[in-house]
Design an enzyme around this catalytic site. Structure first.
Site, PDB file in Angstrom:
ATOM      1  N   SER A  98       0.763  -1.431   0.081  1.00 57.63           N
ATOM      2  CA  SER A  98      -0.087  -0.006   0.193  1.00 57.63           C
ATOM      3  C   SER A  98       0.851   1.431   0.105  1.00 57.63           C
ATOM      4  O   SER A  98       2.094   1.205   0.617  1.00 57.63           O
ATOM      5  CB  SER A  98      -0.778  -0.045   1.158  1.00 57.63           C
ATOM      6  OG  SER A  98      -1.737   1.032   1.331  1.00 57.63           O
TER       7      SER A  98
ATOM      8  N   CYS B  41      -0.110   3.783  10.634  1.00 57.19           N
ATOM      9  CA  CYS B  41       0.763   4.997   9.913  1.00 57.19           C
ATOM     10  C   CYS B  41       1.505   5.942  10.956  1.00 57.19           C
ATOM     11  O   CYS B  41       0.773   6.378  11.746  1.00 57.19           O
ATOM     12  CB  CYS B  41      -0.418   5.672   9.106  1.00 57.19           C
ATOM     13  SG  CYS B  41       0.174   7.138   8.131  1.00 57.19           S
TER      14      CYS B  41
ATOM     15  N   ILE C 129       3.183  11.351   3.995  1.00 58.34           N
ATOM     16  CA  ILE C 129       1.985  11.610   3.177  1.00 58.34           C
ATOM     17  C   ILE C 129       0.787  12.033   3.894  1.00 58.34           C
ATOM     18  O   ILE C 129      -0.111  13.061   3.516  1.00 58.34           O
ATOM     19  CB  ILE C 129       1.758  10.287   2.196  1.00 58.34           C
ATOM     20  CG1 ILE C 129       2.970  10.185   1.505  1.00 58.34           C
ATOM     21  CG2 ILE C 129       0.483  10.903   1.352  1.00 58.34           C
ATOM     22  CD1 ILE C 129       3.651  11.074   0.489  1.00 58.34           C
TER      23      ILE C 129
ATOM     24  N   ASN D 106      -4.734  -0.638   8.226  1.00 58.53           N
ATOM     25  CA  ASN D 106      -3.585   0.226   8.421  1.00 58.53           C
ATOM     26  C   ASN D 106      -3.762   0.721   9.883  1.00 58.53           C
ATOM     27  O   ASN D 106      -4.412   1.858  10.007  1.00 58.53           O
ATOM     28  CB  ASN D 106      -3.513   1.337   7.475  1.00 58.53           C
ATOM     29  CG  ASN D 106      -2.357   2.309   7.504  1.00 58.53           C
ATOM     30  OD1 ASN D 106      -1.418   1.915   8.590  1.00 58.53           O
ATOM     31  ND2 ASN D 106      -1.910   3.053   6.764  1.00 58.53           N
TER      32      ASN D 106
ATOM     33  N   GLY E 285       9.414  -4.764   4.161  1.00 61.25           N
ATOM     34  CA  GLY E 285      10.656  -3.920   4.650  1.00 61.25           C
ATOM     35  C   GLY E 285      11.892  -4.032   3.579  1.00 61.25           C
ATOM     36  O   GLY E 285      12.810  -4.804   4.006  1.00 61.25           O
ATOM     37  N   GLY E 286      11.971  -3.020   2.624  1.00 52.52           N
ATOM     38  CA  GLY E 286      13.205  -3.106   1.983  1.00 52.52           C
ATOM     39  C   GLY E 286      13.740  -4.143   1.155  1.00 52.52           C
ATOM     40  O   GLY E 286      14.784  -4.086   0.732  1.00 52.52           O
TER      41      GLY E 286
ATOM     42  N   GLY F  78       7.548  -2.554  -1.735  1.00 50.66           N
ATOM     43  CA  GLY F  78       7.184  -1.352  -1.334  1.00 50.66           C
ATOM     44  C   GLY F  78       8.003  -0.369  -2.158  1.00 50.66           C
ATOM     45  O   GLY F  78       7.650  -0.048  -3.357  1.00 50.66           O
ATOM     46  N   THR F  79       8.969   0.429  -1.496  1.00 54.70           N
ATOM     47  CA  THR F  79       9.777   1.291  -1.874  1.00 54.70           C
ATOM     48  C   THR F  79      10.472   0.881  -3.334  1.00 54.70           C
ATOM     49  O   THR F  79      10.491   2.064  -4.232  1.00 54.70           O
ATOM     50  CB  THR F  79      10.705   1.820  -1.009  1.00 54.70           C
ATOM     51  OG1 THR F  79      10.016   1.999   0.245  1.00 54.70           O
ATOM     52  CG2 THR F  79      11.623   2.853  -1.269  1.00 54.70           C
TER      53      THR F  79
ATOM     54  N   ASN G 259      -7.182  -1.349   1.545  1.00 55.06           N
ATOM     55  CA  ASN G 259      -6.411  -0.966   2.968  1.00 55.06           C
ATOM     56  C   ASN G 259      -7.099   0.155   3.481  1.00 55.06           C
ATOM     57  O   ASN G 259      -7.356   1.020   2.918  1.00 55.06           O
ATOM     58  CB  ASN G 259      -4.934  -0.668   2.486  1.00 55.06           C
ATOM     59  CG  ASN G 259      -4.267  -0.265   3.619  1.00 55.06           C
ATOM     60  OD1 ASN G 259      -4.841   0.680   4.247  1.00 55.06           O
ATOM     61  ND2 ASN G 259      -2.922  -0.786   3.893  1.00 55.06           N
TER      62      ASN G 259
HETATM   63  C1  SIN Z   1       1.181   8.100   4.598  1.00 52.99           C
HETATM   64  O1  SIN Z   1       0.189   8.169   3.934  1.00 52.99           O
HETATM   65  O2  SIN Z   1       1.448   8.582   5.449  1.00 52.99           O
HETATM   66  C2  SIN Z   1       1.702   6.648   4.563  1.00 52.99           C
HETATM   67  C3  SIN Z   1       1.147   5.350   4.845  1.00 52.99           C
HETATM   68  C4  SIN Z   1       1.798   4.817   6.092  1.00 52.99           C
HETATM   69  O3  SIN Z   1       2.729   4.922   6.507  1.00 52.99           O
HETATM   70  O4  SIN Z   1       0.901   3.785   6.650  1.00 52.99           O
END
Ligand code: SIN
Length: 317
Positions: A21, A139, A71, A136, A251-252, A273-274, A99
């Site tokens: 996500s 965050c 974000i 979630n 994670g990475g 993810g990233t 999510n």
């Molecule tokens: C965000 O929207 O700040 C990132 C989402 C998250 O870390 O769950």
């Protein structure tokens, strides 16, 4: 042919490589780059009951060892998700999740109840069923969002409320920004989670020393990318040895060796993810590479691969 299919409790996936996500939009953004059928599943950006504008900019910064984001759950809200994104996501040849996040337990429960309408396929509209809900509760960039994931009672309550509101599989996405992730995972299991995803980002910050100021608009953000891999692996390892619940490792992850490390640590599946930001095709490539490893290791199933003497060696199992 070895099979990449995996079950996480009630959740059946064609392969264990999902996209995380917040790194894949609502999938439509990726359609010209990615063969969705290669993915084990798509977890779109978190949605909340009402639209949110997110945090003030700058909201991302690249550090020497990973990416920081703040974000703030910028999203169009549940109704737009239902009208615009669900029909697209459920038409794709892979498992699509929602999510969700909320400030109150009731918000989570109401959203889950609403989304339950997609717990069965709609063949007349060419739509698959929603594969599940990822909660979630982790965050780090909003107030009243991560709290559910930092206290076992709150985690248990929110998962239980969602569990009672939908027949969809429920995954709790946990924060690493606590002392003992095992007790939160245990609480999520007691609340009725089908699986946990470990982990969301690690709280961090970046400073521009020349201006003497933090770079992110909200000062703190969440660190992701290769820097957090050993930390995330540790979380997966600890939970897998203490709590009997399927784990999705995050994670990475950026190579097949990373995927294997998470599987050996105890994850049944992983999320990329990233790395999607610089290589949106990576997940498909990793699924192919996993096939190849299974052939090399002469394993016909993922369960066998995770149990292979060769890959478990030295891990004390
Ligand atoms: C965000 O929207 O700040 C990132 C989402 C998250 O870390 O769950």
């Amino acid at each position: 042919m070895p099979s990449l299919s995996v079950s996480l409790g009630r959740l059946q996936l064609s392969n264990p490589i999902l996209v995380a996500s917040g790194t894949f939009g609502y999938a439509r953004e990726m359609e010209e780059y990615v063969d969705f059928s290669q993915l084990g599943g798509i977890i779109p950006k978190t949605i909340t009951q009402e639209p949110r504008i997110g945090n003030p900019p700058p909201r991302t910064v690249e550090t020497s060892a990973g990416m920081l984001n703040s974000i703030g759950l910028d999203n169009d809200g549940l109704e737009v998700f239902i009208e615009k994104h669900i029909p697209y996501l459920l038409s794709l040849p892979t498992a699509a999740f929602a999510n969700i996040a909320g400030r109150e337990v009731e918000e989570f429960a109401q959203m889950a109840e609403r989304l339950d309408a997609w717990s069965t396929p709609k063949p007349e509209a060419g739509l698959n069923a929603l594969a599940g809900l990822e909660l979630n509760i982790s965050c780090p960039n909003v107030s009243g969002g991560v709290d559910f994931g930092t206290n076992p009672d709150s985690a248990r309550n929110v998962v239980a409320a969602v569990r009672n509101s939908t027949s969809l599989p429920v995954i709790a996405k946990l924060t690493p920004n606590i002392t003992n992730i095992v007790e939160i995972a245990q609480a999520a299991k007691e609340g009725g989670a089908d699986a946990v995803s470990l982990v969301n980002t690690f709280q961090g910050m970046a400073i521009n020393w020349r201006t003497r100021k933090p770079i992110l608009g909200r000062i703190l953000g969440g660190l992701s990318g290769p820097a957090i891999k050993p930390l995330a692996l540790r979380c997966v390892w600890q939970v897998s040895h203490a709590v009997d619940i399927p784990i999705i490792g995050i994670g990475g992850i950026q190579s097949i060796d990373d995927v294997m490390e998470f599987l050996v640590a105890g994850a049944s599946a992983v999320q990329i993810g990233t790395a999607n930001f610089y290589n949106p095709k990576l997940s498909g490539t990793l699924a192919e590479a996993l096939h190849q490893i299974m052939a090399e290791e002469k394993c016909n199933s993922l369960a066998e691969l995770r149990r292979c003497e060769g890959v478990r060696a030295g891990l004390g199992e």
